[in-house]
Motif scaffolding. Structure first.
Motif, mmCIF file in Angstrom:
data_model
loop_
_atom_site.group_PDB
_atom_site.id
_atom_site.type_symbol
_atom_site.label_atom_id
_atom_site.label_comp_id
_atom_site.label_asym_id
_atom_site.label_seq_id
_atom_site.Cartn_x
_atom_site.Cartn_y
_atom_site.Cartn_z
ATOM 1 N N GLY A 87 0.802 -1.225 0.000
ATOM 2 C CA GLY A 87 0.000 0.000 0.000
ATOM 3 C C GLY A 87 0.827 1.264 0.000
ATOM 4 N N LEU A 88 2.087 1.169 -0.400
ATOM 5 C CA LEU A 88 2.979 2.342 -0.385
ATOM 6 C C LEU A 88 2.422 3.494 -1.220
ATOM 7 N N GLY A 89 1.809 3.165 -2.347
ATOM 8 C CA GLY A 89 1.302 4.212 -3.236
ATOM 9 C C GLY A 89 -0.186 4.451 -3.122
ATOM 10 N N GLU A 180 8.053 -0.246 11.530
ATOM 11 C CA GLU A 180 9.096 0.755 11.791
ATOM 12 C C GLU A 180 9.319 1.647 10.583
ATOM 13 N N LYS A 181 10.015 2.731 10.840
ATOM 14 C CA LYS A 181 10.293 3.694 9.778
ATOM 15 C C LYS A 181 11.414 3.203 8.869
ATOM 16 N N ASP A 182 11.244 3.477 7.593
ATOM 17 C CA ASP A 182 12.309 3.267 6.613
ATOM 18 C C ASP A 182 12.404 4.549 5.806
ATOM 19 N N PHE A 210 8.880 6.234 5.078
ATOM 20 C CA PHE A 210 7.702 5.390 4.914
ATOM 21 C C PHE A 210 7.778 4.268 5.939
ATOM 22 N N LEU A 211 6.680 3.528 6.090
ATOM 23 C CA LEU A 211 6.585 2.503 7.123
ATOM 24 C C LEU A 211 6.657 1.107 6.512
#
Length: 315
Positions: A87-89, A180-182, A210-211
């Motif tokens: 679901g990044l985009g 976690e954050k990336d 992003f997570l």
């Protein structure tokens, strides 16, 4: 809305509220109110999430019982090799997104995503990357459904068929996963956004947070309609083959979303052994002999003969 602004500016308040008897789920505010930069570096499951995770297998057992007359089930476990982002985009008020269940706030893998990866792999590996060629194959249509093209095979050209394999949403089965954050750092932002400037080294890189999900194991269920043209063993082998080479989610070309294939195989063997025990649990000694004998090699006439004899002896 003002109260959310106050919460987000103070990470300590945010953390206190998130852990208040496990009732307030911080993750449900992600992509709605909370910006990623205001989140702590790591988010572990809270009590309410753990309760949902521990109840998933019970809920699915109810589905299996209700569907058992018409469907066989396969059960797998996805263990992430490193990290995954799905679901990044997706549409979000922020620059990036992550797919979380809209009620529970836990990460999950949609069944359509699992189906899509396997479907695309078959098209690429077995049909030379041509979808039109795949739709000429009866087996492909039996798995995924669609309109038959071409006259070869049993299914009629021009007719629509419903797929006989159902892929369920996959939820975590361990309650110690971490969100976690990336960070990704695109270069040449002006070039990609406007396209007016040539990409040059004087353009500043722009870090974007992003997570991702780490240390997660997802339980995957597949239902197969009982019929003569679908073989469970073939579906299983296709599943293994697909995820040996393919990842799931975004950024798979950078190693995100890949699965531990040995873990899948080991857990599937445990699932199969459990099924065998359930099948033979209430059998008599004679029925068990026939059952185990029939699992052997039927190619020999001797084996077929004695299997038929045993069938007649067992009442």
């Amino acid at each position: 809305m003002s109260k959310y602004k106050i919460i987000h500016k103070n990470n300590k308040i945010n953390a206190i509220l998130a852990n208040l008897n496990g009732l307030i789920n911080t993750k449900l505010r992600i992509n709605k109110f909370t910006e990623i930069k205001n989140l702590p570096g790591r988010l572990a499951p809270i009590k309410s999430e753990k309760k949902v995770i521990n109840n998933q297998s019970k809920k699915f057992n109810t589905i299996k019982k209700e569907w058992s007359k018409n469907y066989d089930f396969l059960e797998f476990e996805f263990k992430l090799l490193d990290k995954m982002v799905i679901g990044l985009g997706d549409i979000s008020i922020h620059e990036t997104s992550i797919l979380l269940h809209h009620i529970y706030g836990i990460p999950y893998i949609p069944g359509q995503a699992i189906k899509g990866v396997i479907r695309n792999y078959i098209i690429k590996a077995r049909h030379d990357e041509f979808e039109e060629k795949a739709f000429k194959c009866d087996k492909f249509i039996s798995y995924f459904g669609g309109e038959k093209q071409g006259d070869s095979g049993v299914k009629k050209a021009g007719q629509n068929y419903q797929g006989k394999v159902i892929f369920f949403d996959a939820f975590p089965c361990n309650d110690n996963y971490i969100i976690e954050k990336d960070v990704m750092t695109p270069h040449y932002k002006d070039y990609y956004e406007a396209g007016k400037k040539a990409p040059t080294d004087d353009m500043k890189p722009v870090p974007i947070e992003f997570l991702v999900v780490k240390n997660a194991i997802f339980k995957v269920y597949i239902a197969i309609k009982k019929s003569n043209d679908i073989n469970k063993e073939e579906v299983k082998e296709l599943f293994f083959e697909t995820f040996k080479f393919m990842g799931i989610g975004a950024k798979t070309n950078l190693g995100y979303g890949f699965i531990d294939i040995e873990h899948i195989k080991n857990k599937y063997n445990e699932f199969k052994s459990k099924l065998e025990k359930e099948k033979t649990k209430n059998m008599s000694v004679g029925e068990k002999i026939v059952y185990n004998f029939k699992k052997g090699d039927f190619n020999s006439r001797f084996g077929q003969f004695w299997a038929n004899k045993l069938d007649k002896l067992v009442v």
